[in-house]
Design an enzyme around this catalytic site. Structure first.
Site, mmCIF file in Angstrom:
data_model
loop_
_atom_site.group_PDB
_atom_site.id
_atom_site.type_symbol
_atom_site.label_atom_id
_atom_site.label_comp_id
_atom_site.label_asym_id
_atom_site.label_seq_id
_atom_site.Cartn_x
_atom_site.Cartn_y
_atom_site.Cartn_z
ATOM 1 N N PRO A 109 -26.473 17.639 -5.586
ATOM 2 C CA PRO A 109 -25.672 18.739 -5.031
ATOM 3 C C PRO A 109 -26.168 19.230 -3.679
ATOM 4 O O PRO A 109 -25.364 19.619 -2.828
ATOM 5 C CB PRO A 109 -25.797 19.828 -6.106
ATOM 6 C CG PRO A 109 -25.988 19.063 -7.383
ATOM 7 C CD PRO A 109 -26.821 17.872 -7.010
ATOM 8 N N THR A 125 -20.719 7.009 -9.244
ATOM 9 C CA THR A 125 -19.691 6.127 -9.782
ATOM 10 C C THR A 125 -20.143 5.641 -11.154
ATOM 11 O O THR A 125 -21.246 5.121 -11.301
ATOM 12 C CB THR A 125 -19.469 4.928 -8.846
ATOM 13 O OG1 THR A 125 -19.008 5.401 -7.577
ATOM 14 C CG2 THR A 125 -18.440 3.966 -9.425
ATOM 15 N N ARG A 165 13.481 -3.021 7.796
ATOM 16 C CA ARG A 165 14.108 -1.713 8.000
ATOM 17 C C ARG A 165 14.868 -1.717 9.326
ATOM 18 O O ARG A 165 14.285 -1.976 10.386
ATOM 19 C CB ARG A 165 13.039 -0.621 8.004
ATOM 20 C CG ARG A 165 13.514 0.765 8.415
ATOM 21 C CD ARG A 165 14.407 1.391 7.373
ATOM 22 N NE ARG A 165 14.608 2.815 7.645
ATOM 23 C CZ ARG A 165 15.446 3.584 6.976
ATOM 24 N NH1 ARG A 165 16.163 3.076 5.983
ATOM 25 N NH2 ARG A 165 15.584 4.858 7.279
ATOM 26 N N GLY A 217 9.510 8.826 6.250
ATOM 27 C CA GLY A 217 9.567 9.621 5.020
ATOM 28 C C GLY A 217 9.217 8.812 3.790
ATOM 29 O O GLY A 217 8.590 9.328 2.851
ATOM 30 N N GLU A 254 -21.649 6.367 0.778
ATOM 31 C CA GLU A 254 -22.712 5.473 1.237
ATOM 32 C C GLU A 254 -23.011 5.657 2.722
ATOM 33 O O GLU A 254 -23.220 4.705 3.464
ATOM 34 C CB GLU A 254 -22.355 4.022 0.923
ATOM 35 C CG GLU A 254 -22.399 3.758 -0.563
ATOM 36 C CD GLU A 254 -22.584 2.297 -0.887
ATOM 37 O OE1 GLU A 254 -23.532 1.689 -0.357
ATOM 38 O OE2 GLU A 254 -21.784 1.786 -1.670
ATOM 39 N N THR A 284 -21.903 8.841 5.656
ATOM 40 C CA THR A 284 -20.723 9.249 6.416
ATOM 41 C C THR A 284 -20.697 8.571 7.778
ATOM 42 O O THR A 284 -21.691 8.000 8.232
ATOM 43 C CB THR A 284 -20.727 10.769 6.634
ATOM 44 O OG1 THR A 284 -21.879 11.104 7.432
ATOM 45 C CG2 THR A 284 -20.782 11.525 5.310
#
Length: 408
Positions: free
Chosen positions: A132, A164, A292, A365, A388, A390
């Site tokens: 922490p 993890t 598209r 969207g 691991e 920053t």
């Protein structure tokens, strides 16, 4: 020594195709469900175990690939499938790397198989370093390990976070302070065997992304482990601590601690994970831009869209090159004289963050909805610049390496 090459050999190509098939056929169809459930995808892990992907043998083959490309190639393909599920499949590997980097041959042979289990009874493992109040600042770690010489046992107390598989793991690898007077050099790593009294799961985190991967606190209350659970053994630890104390007195060169060794070995692999996620988002955006139509033509015909895709592909390929170079250097014993491992993780992680954001923009969207996977990929990609080390820590490591300053 293997020469650096950008061409995969026939065996590597075969493995790559196999992994890609598993990612496409098994991981991707399950991705949205397990992201919503925010639970460990045990059925998918078991399927990976059945085909041999989730196994000690598979990761050993990739880890010992003489070109260094086995692990990054595997990470990219699995994370192309889905980051959350892939992390559940490969998360045990961080604990395994911790044992491989610091353990004796006997410890490697004893504990790594127990981390994976088998296809009929899969297990996971956890590497517990962050706390922490001690994430990037490993010197602030408070979890203590005290040696009980009469019983030849170590007694561990403290709280780990962001682990993890924390709390659900069969085997936990825990980094703890054994000599607080020498900062991060007074740390050691310990195996906590299955069902050891005093270890419990604390808070399970509800996360922004990689939600199929279990992340939790691990609480250690008078956890007693046998002396042989100290990775590397006590004689080696005593020698390392003695050197660290001498260096501290003389102001000499600093020695590397066990947790840092684990992170250095794994950073290019994290970069490869990021490349996989970025590539997946880019491919969705490319396909969408081709199909598209707006104003009577596919949107890829618009320069604004086409240039974005060009930049995305360029960054992905550049990130992969940095990852492959660092992985090759690590495997062939070439030192990271310019922090090449941190460079690869930094650039790849920020590429994943930016490319997934661009993919959402291209889809408009639709990209903002959960009907399309780029929304999930963007949430998942956010973790790469955080865990691991920053991005800020990677830049610090690079800068200090280039300047010759010590990396604390």
């Amino acid at each position: 020594m293997a020469e650096f090459t950008l061409e995969l050999n026939d065996d590597q190509k075969q493995v790559k195709e196999w992994l890609h098939g598993f990612a496409a056929d098994v991981i991707r169809p399950a991705a949205a469900e397990w992201d919503e459930r925010e639970e460990t995808p045990w059925p998918v892990i078991q399927e990976a175990a059945k085909v041999g992907i989730y196994s000690l043998d598979f990761y050993a083959q990739q880890f010992f690939d003489p070109t260094g490309l086995g692990i990054p190639m595997a990470m990219e393909e699995l994370f192309w499938g889905d980051a959350g599920i892939a992390l559940s499949i490969v998360g045990t590997g961080l604990a395994a790397v911790g044992v491989l980097a610091n353990g004796t041959e006997e410890q490697i042979g004893t504990w790594i198989p127990q981390m994976y289990g088998d296809a009929d009874d899969v297990k996971v493992a956890a590497f517990c370093s962050s706390e922490p109040d001690a994430g990037s600042d490993v010197a602030s770690m408070r979890t203590r390990a005290v040696y009980d010489e009469a019983k030849d046992e170590w007694v561990l107390n403290g709280t780990k976070t962001w682990a993890t598989n924390g709390g659900i793991a069969n085997v936990h690898v825990v980094v703890a302070v054994v000599d607080p007077d020498i900062g991060s050099k007074g740390h050691a790593s310990f195996i906590v065997p299955p069902d050891t009294p005093g270890l419990s799961q604390g808070q399970k985190f509800k996360k922004h992304g990689i939600r199929a991967s279990h992340t939790a606190e691990v609480v250690l209350e008078d956890v007693r482990v046998p002396g042989h659970c100290l990775l590397g053994g006590k004689e080696k630890l005593d020698e390392r601590l003695a050197r660290a104390r001498e260096h501290a007195k003389s102001g000499g060169e600093r020695v590397k601690n066990a947790a840092m060794a684990t992170f250095e070995a794994s950073r290019p692999a994290v970069g490869a994970m990021a490349v996989g996620t970025a590539r997946a988002a880019y491919e969705v955006a490319l396909d969408y831009a081709k199909t598209r139509s707006q104003f009577g033509r596919p949107i890829i015909d618009n320069q604004g869209i086409a240039f974005q895709l060009a930049d995305m592909r360029t960054r992905i390929d550049a990130a992969r090159l940095l990852v492959w170079r660092a992985s090759w250097m690590a495997t062939t014993g070439k030192p990271f004289t310019s922090a090449e491992g941190s460079m690869s993780k930094l650039y790849a992680s920020e590429t994943a963050r930016d490319v997934t954001a661009q993919a959402i923009q291209i889809l408009g969207g639709n990209g903002f909805t959960r009907e399309y996977p780029v929304e999930r990929m963007h949430r998942d990609a956010a973790i790469y610049t955080i865990f691991e080390g920053t991005s800020e820590i990677q830049r610090l490591v690079i800068a200090r390496t280039l300047s010759g300053m010590p990396i604390r």
